[in-house]
Design a protein around this motif. Structure first.
Motif, short mmCIF file in Angstrom:
data_model
loop_
_atom_site.label_atom_id
_atom_site.label_comp_id
_atom_site.label_asym_id
_atom_site.label_seq_id
_atom_site.Cartn_x
_atom_site.Cartn_y
_atom_site.Cartn_z
N VAL A 1 1.75 -1.14 0.11
CA VAL A 1 -0.29 0.32 0.38
C VAL A 1 0.75 1.27 -0.07
O VAL A 1 1.47 1.28 0.90
N CYS A 2 0.73 2.30 -0.78
CA CYS A 2 1.29 3.54 -1.48
C CYS A 2 0.74 4.39 -0.58
O CYS A 2 -1.08 4.51 -0.21
N THR A 3 1.32 4.89 0.64
CA THR A 3 1.09 5.61 2.04
C THR A 3 0.74 6.98 1.53
O THR A 3 0.31 8.02 2.16
N ARG A 4 1.03 7.71 -0.34
CA ARG A 4 0.71 8.50 -0.60
C ARG A 4 0.22 9.08 -1.20
O ARG A 4 -0.75 9.85 -1.46
N CYS A 5 0.13 8.06 -2.60
CA CYS A 5 -0.78 7.98 -3.41
C CYS A 5 -1.94 7.27 -2.65
O CYS A 5 -3.50 7.01 -3.60
N GLY A 6 -1.83 5.96 -2.24
CA GLY A 6 -2.72 4.69 -1.84
C GLY A 6 -3.47 4.11 -3.27
O GLY A 6 -3.79 3.03 -2.64
N GLN A 7 -2.12 3.88 -4.01
CA GLN A 7 -2.60 2.57 -4.72
C GLN A 7 -2.00 1.60 -3.96
O GLN A 7 -1.26 1.07 -2.77
N ILE A 8 -2.66 0.75 -4.50
CA ILE A 8 -2.74 -0.71 -4.10
C ILE A 8 -2.24 -2.20 -5.11
O ILE A 8 -2.58 -1.92 -6.20
N SER B 1 6.00 3.68 -0.21
CA SER B 1 5.61 4.68 -1.22
C SER B 1 6.00 3.95 -2.73
O SER B 1 7.25 3.01 -2.76
N CYS B 2 5.23 3.96 -3.22
CA CYS B 2 4.98 3.36 -4.52
C CYS B 2 6.24 4.39 -5.87
O CYS B 2 6.81 5.74 -5.43
N ASN B 3 6.73 3.58 -6.72
CA ASN B 3 7.35 3.98 -8.16
C ASN B 3 7.18 5.18 -7.68
O ASN B 3 8.56 6.13 -8.10
N ARG B 4 5.83 5.85 -7.98
CA ARG B 4 6.03 7.04 -8.92
C ARG B 4 6.02 8.39 -7.96
O ARG B 4 6.02 9.81 -7.14
N CYS B 5 6.28 8.41 -6.37
CA CYS B 5 5.64 8.83 -5.15
C CYS B 5 7.20 9.50 -3.93
O CYS B 5 7.30 10.00 -3.02
N GLN B 6 8.08 8.27 -4.95
CA GLN B 6 8.98 8.84 -3.85
C GLN B 6 10.07 9.96 -3.76
O GLN B 6 9.73 10.68 -4.93
ZN LIG Z 1 2.29 5.97 -4.47
#
Ligand SMILES: [Zn+2]
Ligand SMILES: [Mn+2]
Ligand SMILES: [Mn+2]
Ligand SMILES: [Zn+2]
Lengths: 148, 148
Positions: B97-104, B143-148
């Motif tokens: 779970v990306c805690t920045r954008c919510g992506q799962i 944090s996912c790929n795009r949110c780092q």
């Molecule tokens: Zn994200």
DNA sequence: CAATTGGTTGATAATGATTTTCATTTTTAT
DNA sequence: ATAAAAATGAAAATCATTATCAACCAATTG
């Protein structure tokens, strides 16, 4: 325990203050190492500080969660529950949730093994999905001792 | 896929009927293998069956969850999210779970290894805590790929 | 087939946890 | 001291979920 200089510094570095409501809320955790809901924390704080409002409890829990000092959980009973982060007081552990009576069991019996496994998994997953992992939760669901 | 005789029988055995609303809701999952909220499911169903109400969506999701055909998750965005059980269509997997954008992110990369580990752990935990384990969830937060 | 039973539904109201608003107070920086 | 920034309490607002209830429908019985 809680409310010490390192905590004060930790908040300051992030631009926050260690106010009385915040100390009072942290002290509830120190006194009661369970999985507390916002309301439970409010009621506990309220006994000693009747002036502190529920909204402040929510705000503080949110702040502490953001800072990683408190963990927020959802065990499926319709309200969020909070627990001091392992860093602060408790040892790292995972959870078993009884889906019949709602009881939550902290376990840390096989942590060495688990931590090792999780660590390895995190490395592989991070690499493969370019995902920076900060924390994890492992929940087992089933029926407890008394509910079988 | 969904809406087949085995499903019908499965519900009947438990004293329920495979009604049109229930089929419609199951079809949404079949068409959209994501982690859907009740409202998202309602909106999707509503396009084809404007007569089906939100309460029925909630009731159906609850029923399907109880029956183990659907899994219910809380990823921290304030609403429950649902997914077809692995038994029904998807393979067993865990979540990041990306805690920045919510992506799962569903992952099932190292499942063989994980399942083996979990199995062993379940045996040990069951014995030690007299706890009957039915299911588990593993969530990694970060944090996912795009949110780092 | 008609009557009965019990599961199912949609609309609506109610609930309850969490968030937002806003005026006021407290702390910090200048 | 003064201005700016944070924090707070009380109250209102939000929003996901649940409960209510009368109408509906499917299966069963006689
Ligand atoms: Zn994200
Ligand atoms: Mn715990
Ligand atoms: Mn999934
Ligand atoms: Zn139990």
């Amino acid at each position: 325990m809680v409310g010490r200089p390192w905590l004060h510094g930790r908040l300051r570095n992030a631009g926050f203050r260690l106010t009385l409501p915040r100390q009072a809320i942290l002290n509830v955790f120190a006194r009661n190492p369970k999985h507390l809901s916002a309301e439970e924390i409010f009621l506990s704080v309220h006994r000693n500080y009747p002036g502190i409002g529920l909204a402040t409890v929510y705000r503080t829990l949110d702040l502490l969660t953001q800072m990683g000092l408190v963990f927020k959980f959802d065990f499926g009973d319709g309200r969020s529950r909070y627990e001091l982060a392992s860093e602060v007081i408790k040892e790292h552990h995972h959870h078993m949730v009884c889906t019949r009576c709602g009881q939550i069991i902290d376990y840390s019996d096989f942590m060495k093994k688990e931590i090792k496994f999780i660590k390895e998994l995190e490395v592989e997953l991070s690499k493969k999905h370019k995902f920076k992992i900060n924390s994890h939760q492992i929940h087992f669901y089933g029926s407890c001792n008394r509910c079988q």
